[in-house]
Every structure is written in structure tokens, then in C-alpha cells.
Scaffold this active site. Structure first.
Site, PDB file in Angstrom:
ATOM      1  N   LYS A 113       0.813  -1.220   0.000  1.00 43.93           N
ATOM      2  CA  LYS A 113       0.000   0.000   0.000  1.00 43.93           C
ATOM      3  C   LYS A 113       0.840   1.261   0.000  1.00 43.93           C
ATOM      4  CE  LYS A 113       0.413  -1.738   4.354  1.00 43.93           C
ATOM      5  NZ  LYS A 113       0.178  -2.947   5.081  1.00 43.93           N
ATOM      6  N   GLU A 137      -5.469  -5.790  -4.719  1.00 37.05           N
ATOM      7  CA  GLU A 137      -6.541  -6.086  -3.751  1.00 37.05           C
ATOM      8  C   GLU A 137      -5.975  -6.250  -2.341  1.00 37.05           C
ATOM      9  OE1 GLU A 137     -10.231  -6.634  -4.434  1.00 37.05           O
ATOM     10  OE2 GLU A 137      -9.809  -6.028  -2.387  1.00 37.05           O
ATOM     11  N   VAL A 140      -5.253  -3.142   0.500  1.00 40.64           N
ATOM     12  CA  VAL A 140      -6.235  -2.440   1.346  1.00 40.64           C
ATOM     13  C   VAL A 140      -7.098  -3.456   2.078  1.00 40.64           C
ATOM     14  CG1 VAL A 140      -8.120  -0.770   1.401  1.00 40.64           C
ATOM     15  CG2 VAL A 140      -6.304  -0.515  -0.294  1.00 40.64           C
ATOM     16  N   GLY A 142      -6.545  -6.153   3.711  1.00 41.51           N
ATOM     17  CA  GLY A 142      -6.179  -7.577   3.662  1.00 41.51           C
ATOM     18  C   GLY A 142      -7.149  -8.420   2.872  1.00 41.51           C
ATOM     19  N   LYS A 213      -3.918   3.376   2.733  1.00 51.40           N
ATOM     20  CA  LYS A 213      -5.076   2.607   2.250  1.00 51.40           C
ATOM     21  C   LYS A 213      -6.233   3.544   1.875  1.00 51.40           C
ATOM     22  CE  LYS A 213      -3.598  -1.218   5.214  1.00 51.40           C
ATOM     23  NZ  LYS A 213      -3.669  -1.726   6.599  1.00 51.40           N
TER      24      LYS A 213
HETATM   25  N1  HSE Z   1      -0.067  -3.071   9.995  1.00 51.27           N
HETATM   26  C1  HSE Z   1      -1.261  -3.342   9.251  1.00 51.27           C
HETATM   27  C2  HSE Z   1      -2.430  -3.409  10.229  1.00 51.27           C
HETATM   28  C3  HSE Z   1      -1.121  -4.648   8.524  1.00 51.27           C
HETATM   29  O1  HSE Z   1      -2.238  -3.374  11.452  1.00 51.27           O
HETATM   30  O2  HSE Z   1      -3.564  -3.444   9.793  1.00 51.27           O
HETATM   31  C4  HSE Z   1      -2.028  -4.799   7.345  1.00 51.27           C
HETATM   32  O3  HSE Z   1      -1.844  -3.820   6.381  1.00 51.27           O
END
Ligand code: HSE
Length: 444
Positions: A113, A137, A140, A142, A213
């Protein structure tokens, strides 16, 4: 009864750059669900080559199934590779390798990202020039298919706004602060102990990861270039448990939201702690989970919920892109879904509004002298800036304490007006500490 596939095309060949947590998940899910994925994609998707500096770790994962090399450029230069999956992370070598892969005519799938939020315009232009695809995909939220939803499922809509819990680490911290009464430092330690937060959790807690994101969602929601440098970014490190408590008394939860909104004059793009009514579904997203709310003019409000990180949830998103690219591999580029949802020639340069022009509501906490006229003076200042009050709460002060907390919820106003009102209130001798200001969104 199973029907035979029409033909027996050779597998699509994938080169993996980096086989850490997500790379391993991608390899394992592709192996485990090989049959199902082939039935969907129309041909096998095979990881043929893996580049990782840790050769032993890579070999332990892939065994004899794939070639393992230390040099990522060997993967990019391999003419048999159709798709390069970049799972290195960061904006340094990852950027160089992605651009080299595109220049070599490879499609690219990435979970990066930061790379796309900062260098997206350059990367998407390079892909367009080569007639190849950049799938993101996994970048953003996961495993939540939010890119697919915004780009395809909601394509009939004029998107009005998107708001999401898009960083699991900070959502975990906020959940711990609320449910266990921990302060920020204690909750952060918990997150680190459980492996949620990085050893250097700056990107998470300062809101930068969420802003990456949100920037990507803004681009595909509104058909504008990715503009991370225009995003307003505020993290959760200064958040106090007292405010979480007061918010709760008033019927709200505090979440770190990434928000992008269409306004007449431009777009809002911001990440900050936000009061959300406790009755909203998104307010009840707890722990490390992610959720995104999208409001479209035709569909109304839709909510997407799931795991925003982790090996297999993220692999789920990476493989979704691999399947999409496999299906469209032979298609004319003009017939593919545009990566940023809008046709390249139809992108618009809508300005991102400065924070002073953002419209939102506010939670204010003032530590004030507990004497006659203080509340009147403060409400007078707000009225003077045409800021309408929604609710007021005052803590009952203890005997002889002489000061109290005054909590004010406002209706929507322009941030610039609130800045001016805050400066005036802060200068009052009866305001005894820095005023806490947290933005509030009804998300209705
Ligand atoms: N560090 C990120 C989180 C990981 O805590 O959501 C996923 O992008």
C-alpha cells in the site's frame, strides 16, 4: 457431475518476490486450493520461481515445487514468468523492481500500500504503457475484497463517501483501551506482545498505514490520481482513556477511521480518531478486525468486514488478483477492468480539500475552573463562530476540587471555524489545560 474444462492451457507462471508471511500464505493456499482455483481461473496458477534473500527459508516453504533464487531480477528477466508478485514491502527496492517488472511486460500483483499510495501514478502509468495490469486487492484491508467492490460491484454508483477501520493494530489498541481501561502505552505493549504491532509501530499508530489505504480507496472511489501527500494524517498516540469513557457515556465509540468524501468543492481525504455512534455496526468492529463502509447514491450504505492482515487472509486477496489476471491474460487491454476503476482518459483532477475546509462534527473536552459564567463564556465563543452544540456533559467536581471536565459535542461545522473557536477558548484563563478535540462522524 463435473464438466471437463474446454481446453488444457499451460499453467500461468508466477514469480514471487519475497516469501515472508504473506508469500508463504500465498504459496500454501495456491497449493491447497489448486483444483478450485483452476476451475475458476480456467488454467492452473503455478508459482514457478521465488526470489528471497533467505534461501533456506524459501526452500523450506516451496521444496521442489519452485525454483528459488536470491536475485529478484532473475525472476523479472525470466521469459517464462507471466505475473510478478511483489511482497517485499516499502518504497525503495520494491519500487525499482515493480517498475522493472512492468517494463519487462509482466503483470504485477502487490500488497504494498505504501508503494502505490506514494508512487501509484508512476506505476499505473508504466503499466498502461506496457498494456499490463497492476493488481492490488491485498493492499487495502487484507482479505476484504474492498477494491473489487469499489471497482466493480459498486460501479453503477456515484460514490459519496468511504469510511473504514483499515488498520488492525490501532483497532486492537483502541479496543483494549475501551474494554480493559488500559492506557495507550499498555495497550500498545499488548499489541506488540501478540505480534500485531511492528517492533517499530510508527506507521500503524501514527495513522500512516491507514492513510496509504484511504488514499487508494479515494482514487478508485472517485477516479482521481493517488495523492497520499494531500491526506490529513493523525494517529492515536495522544488518545486518553478518559475520552474513550466520556465518548461511551455519550453513546459513541472512538475508532481510527480513514475517510474520503465527495464534496461540492473537492474531496476530503483524512485519517484521525473519530467518534462513531455506538449503534453503528462499524463501531462494534473490535480487536484487529477491519471494516469499510461505502455509501453510494444508488445502493445506499454497504459494509465490508473481515481480517485486514495475516498470511492467508492477505493471500486470499493476492490470489484473487492472480485469478483475475489469468482470466484476462489474453484479453485486449482495452477490455480489462481499469485498475483505478475509471478509464484512464476519464480520470479527474478533483482537488483534495485542505483540512480547514473539511466539514465534520466535534467532541471537545475542556478542563475548566468550576465557577459561574465559565460554561456561558465557552458556549458564547462557539456561537460566535456559528458552531451549534449537540450535547454537553459536565463531570461533577469533587469537594474543593475547583475544576471540572466539560465535554461538548457539536453539530457539523467547518474545521477552520473550529480552529478559530478553539484558539479563543484555549486563551481563556478559566481553561486550565490543552483542549482535547476529536472529530465525530454520524456515518448515516
Ligand atoms: N499493519 C497493518 C495493520 C497490517 O495493522 O492493519 C495490514 O496492512
Amino acid at each position: 457431475m463435473s464438466l471437463p474444462l474446454d481446453s488444457n492451457p499451460p499453467p500461468i507462471q508466477v514469480g514471487l518476490l519475497g516469501i515472508g508471511t504473506v508469500g508463504r500464505g500465498t504459496f500454501e493456499v495456491l497449493q491447497r486450493n489448486r483444483g478450485e482455483i483452476r476451475r475458476r481461473a480456467g488454467r492452473e496458477i503455478r508459482i514457478a520461481c521465488v526470489a528471497d534473500l533467505d534461501l533456506a527459508r524459501a526452500r523450506a516453504i516451496v521444496g521442489e515445487q519452485a525454483r528459488v533464487v536470491a536475485d529478484a531480477r532473475a525472476v523479472i528477466a525470466d521469459p517464462a514468468i507471466d505475473i510478478v508478485v511483489e511482497l517485499i514491502g516499502g518504497t525503495g527496492i520494491a519500487r525499482t523492481l515493480v517498475l522493472e517488472a512492468l517494463a519487462a511486460g509482466k503483470h504485477v500483483v502487490t500488497a504494498n500500500k505504501a508503494l502505490l499510495a506514494v508512487h501509484g501514478s508512476e506505476i499505473f502509468a508504466a503499466a498502461r504503457e506496457q498494456g499490463v495490469v497492476v493488481g492490488f486487492e491485498a493492499a487495502v484491508a487484507g482479505g476484504i475484497p474492498i477494491i473489487k467492490a469499489l471497482r466493480e460491484g459498486l460501479t453503477a454508483n456515484r460514490i459519496e463517501w468511504v469510511a473504514g477501520i483499515i488498520n488492525g493494530t490501532t483497532n486492537f489498541i483502541l479496543s483494549e483501551m475501551r474494554s480493559k481501561g488500559l492506557d495507550f502505552g499498555q495497550a500498545l505493549q499488548q499489541a506488540q506482545a501478540l505480534g500485531y504491532a511492528e517492533a517499530d509501530p510508527r506507521f500503524d499508530i501514527e495513522g500512516i498505514d491507514a492513510a496509504h489505504k484511504a488514499t487508494l480507496m479515494s482514487a478508485i472511489a472517485f477516479g482521481v490520481p493517488v495523492q497520499f501527500d494531500r491526506a490529513w494524517v493523525e494517529g492515536i498516540a495522544a488518545l486518553q482513556t478518559a475520552d474513550i469513557r466520556y465518548a461511551e457515556q455519550l453513546g459513541y465509540r472512538i475508532k481510527l477511521l480513514g475517510i474520503t468524501k465527495r464534496r461540492e468543492q473537492g474531496l476530503e481525504l483524512r485519517v484521525h480518531p473519530t467518534l462513531v455512534p455506538a449503534t453503528r455496526l462499524i463501531a462494534n468492529v473490535e480487536g484487529a478486525m477491519n471494516a469499510v463502509v461505502v455509501h453510494g447514491d444508488a445502493v445506499g450504505t454497504t459494509l465490508y468486514y473481515g481480517k485486514g492482515a495475516g498470511a492467508e487472509p492477505t493471500a486470499s486477496a493476492v490470489i484473487a488478483d492472480l485469478v483475475d489476471i489469468t482470466r484476462l491474460h489474453a484479453a485486449d487491454p482495452a477490455h480489462r477492468v481499469p485498475p483505478l476503476a475509471f478509464q484512464p482518459g476519464a480520470m479527474q483532477d478533483i482537488p483534495i480539500l485542505p483540512m480547514a475546509e473539511v466539514v465534520t462534527a466535534y467532541y471537545l473536552r475542556l478542563v475548566v475552573a468550576d465557577k459561574a459564567g465559565v460554561l456561558a463564556r465557552i458556549t458564547g465563543i462557539l456561537a460566535g463562530h456559528e458552531i451549534s452544540i449537540d450535547a454537553v456533559l459536565q463531570r461533577e467536581s469533587g469537594d474543593g476540587e475547583g475544576q471540572t471536565d466539560l465535554i461538548i459535542l457539536t453539530h457539523d461545522t467547518v474545521e477552520g471555524r473550529m480552529d478559530a473557536a478553539l484558539a479563543q477558548m484555549q486563551a481563556l484563563p478559566t481553561v486550565l489545560a490543552p483542549i482535547v478535540r476529536i472529530r465525530k462522524e454520524e456515518l448515516s
